[in-house]
Design an enzyme around this catalytic site. Sequence first.
Site, PDB file in Angstrom:
ATOM      1  N   ASP A   1      -0.136  -6.961  -1.514  1.00 27.41           N
ATOM      2  CA  ASP A   1       0.587  -6.040  -0.631  1.00 27.41           C
ATOM      3  C   ASP A   1      -0.353  -4.983  -0.055  1.00 27.41           C
ATOM      4  O   ASP A   1      -0.023  -3.802  -0.007  1.00 27.41           O
ATOM      5  CB  ASP A   1       1.735  -5.369  -1.393  1.00 27.41           C
ATOM      6  CG  ASP A   1       2.744  -4.692  -0.464  1.00 27.41           C
ATOM      7  OD1 ASP A   1       2.849  -5.121   0.715  1.00 27.41           O
ATOM      8  OD2 ASP A   1       3.425  -3.747  -0.910  1.00 27.41           O
TER       9      ASP A   1
ATOM     10  N   LYS B   1      -1.937  -2.793   2.598  1.00 26.80           N
ATOM     11  CA  LYS B   1      -1.495  -2.226   3.876  1.00 26.80           C
ATOM     12  C   LYS B   1      -1.962  -0.775   3.918  1.00 26.80           C
ATOM     13  O   LYS B   1      -2.294  -0.181   2.875  1.00 26.80           O
ATOM     14  CB  LYS B   1       0.028  -2.300   4.001  1.00 26.80           C
ATOM     15  CG  LYS B   1       0.792  -1.654   2.838  1.00 26.80           C
ATOM     16  CD  LYS B   1       2.278  -1.901   2.947  1.00 26.80           C
ATOM     17  CE  LYS B   1       3.018  -1.318   1.741  1.00 26.80           C
ATOM     18  NZ  LYS B   1       4.473  -1.585   1.798  1.00 26.80           N
ATOM     19  N   PRO B   2      -2.026  -0.174   5.110  1.00 31.13           N
ATOM     20  CA  PRO B   2      -2.547   1.186   5.222  1.00 31.13           C
ATOM     21  C   PRO B   2      -1.848   2.213   4.343  1.00 31.13           C
ATOM     22  O   PRO B   2      -2.485   3.143   3.848  1.00 31.13           O
ATOM     23  CB  PRO B   2      -2.376   1.497   6.710  1.00 31.13           C
ATOM     24  CG  PRO B   2      -2.504   0.166   7.371  1.00 31.13           C
ATOM     25  CD  PRO B   2      -1.815  -0.782   6.438  1.00 31.13           C
TER      26      PRO B   2
ATOM     27  N   ASN C   1      -0.857   1.868   1.456  1.00 38.45           N
ATOM     28  CA  ASN C   1      -1.314   1.706   0.076  1.00 38.45           C
ATOM     29  C   ASN C   1      -2.793   2.043  -0.088  1.00 38.45           C
ATOM     30  O   ASN C   1      -3.377   1.749  -1.133  1.00 38.45           O
ATOM     31  CB  ASN C   1      -1.058   0.269  -0.413  1.00 38.45           C
ATOM     32  CG  ASN C   1       0.401   0.044  -0.771  1.00 38.45           C
ATOM     33  OD1 ASN C   1       1.146   0.997  -0.988  1.00 38.45           O
ATOM     34  ND2 ASN C   1       0.822  -1.208  -0.833  1.00 38.45           N
TER      35      ASN C   1
ATOM     36  N   ASP D   1      -0.899   1.168  -5.538  1.00 34.82           N
ATOM     37  CA  ASP D   1       0.330   0.365  -5.611  1.00 34.82           C
ATOM     38  C   ASP D   1       0.065  -1.121  -5.862  1.00 34.82           C
ATOM     39  O   ASP D   1       0.113  -1.948  -4.946  1.00 34.82           O
ATOM     40  CB  ASP D   1       1.165   0.538  -4.348  1.00 34.82           C
ATOM     41  CG  ASP D   1       2.588   0.019  -4.531  1.00 34.82           C
ATOM     42  OD1 ASP D   1       2.873  -0.555  -5.599  1.00 34.82           O
ATOM     43  OD2 ASP D   1       3.402   0.172  -3.606  1.00 34.82           O
TER      44      ASP D   1
END
Length: 208
Positions: A40, A42-43, A45, A58
């Site tokens: 997962d 993504k920016p 995180n 995360d």
Amino acid sequence: VPLNTLLTDKQLSPRQALDIMQQIGQAIAYAHTAGVIHRDLKPSNIMIDRWGRALVLDFGLAKSTQMAPEITRPGQILGTPKYMSPEQAAGQMSQVDAQTDVYSMGIMLYEMLTGKCPFEAESMHNIIYQILHQEPVPARKLNPRLHKDLQTLVAKAMAKEKPQRYATARALQEDIDRYLHGETILATPPRLPAQIYKWGKRHPAVTG
């Protein structure tokens, strides 16, 4: 500051984007060595501290490659649509591995270099369709100042077919390092026959 907030507030220079991705790559390569797939990336995180260091957060959807396979429903999708890999978008969870994180890293690098996410739509269904069947706009069309090698590097990280994608986060990190040191990157732009083949594979009805 979360990376997504940083991207909203200002346009990153290519050097800033590559420095951030180098740090993300280092963290993810270490996680992969420990048998952990993030799934997962993504920016939101990624946290950038006051010294410019990137921290990966995360691991709630993380998968351990050293434990028994998890039980998932056929076609189940795990991850954030805009940043998930084709194998995630297709619900092929048995195919999720280190290259899945590499793809998400490529999406984030594309966004940092161009200011836009390559796949966006109002519905999750449409985003998934784009991930599975459409090629993103070449990065240099959105940011003509980018060097052609950066476009090639990003395209390889985001390749839909895993054999054409960087095999590991370390391999992506090393190619970025080559670029930053003025060396020849290992990634090469796809040739026209390969591009035609990929287009035909995704549009069999039209090709027929």
